[in-house]
Design an enzyme around this catalytic site. Structure first.
Site, PDB file in Angstrom:
ATOM      1  NE  ARG A   1      44.186  38.642  33.407  1.00  0.00           N
ATOM      2  CZ  ARG A   1      43.542  38.140  32.369  1.00  0.00           C
ATOM      3  NH1 ARG A   1      42.231  38.114  32.336  1.00  0.00           N
ATOM      4  NH2 ARG A   1      44.208  37.666  31.340  1.00  0.00           N
TER       5      ARG A   1
ATOM      6  CG  ASN B   1      44.568  42.089  32.593  1.00  0.00           C
ATOM      7  OD1 ASN B   1      45.193  42.026  33.647  1.00  0.00           O
ATOM      8  ND2 ASN B   1      44.866  41.347  31.545  1.00  0.00           N
TER       9      ASN B   1
END
Length: 86
Positions: A15, A33
């Protein structure tokens, strides 16, 4: 574009690396996520930059092992930044 990335993509800085790359490309959207171990992202901006971001998602950061990326078009939301969602 909406993308769902599967493989070994959590716990490898995916990320954060995605957000950094998105900012470099000047695209907006978000990344997060998913509970099942995948990573989900929405990307919008200039079409060439979005294509480059999707290509990056297919590789991910060095520690990631991307197995597949599912991509679909989504309505433009006119985001002005790229965020990491939790």
């Amino acid at each position: 574009m909406h993308a769902v990335v599967s493989g070994d993509v959590q716990g490898v800085g995916f990320r954060y690396a995605a957000a950094e790359h998105a900012r470099e490309l000047g695209v907006a959207g978000w990344v997060r996520n998913l509970p099942d171990g995948r990573v989900e992202a929405e990307v919008e901006g200039e079409s060439g930059a979005v294509e480059r971001m999707i290509a990056w998602l297919e590789r991910g950061p060095r520690a990631a092992r991307v197995a597949a990326v599912e991509v679909a078009e989504t309505p433009v939301l006119h985001e002005d930044a790229f965020l990491i969602e939790h």
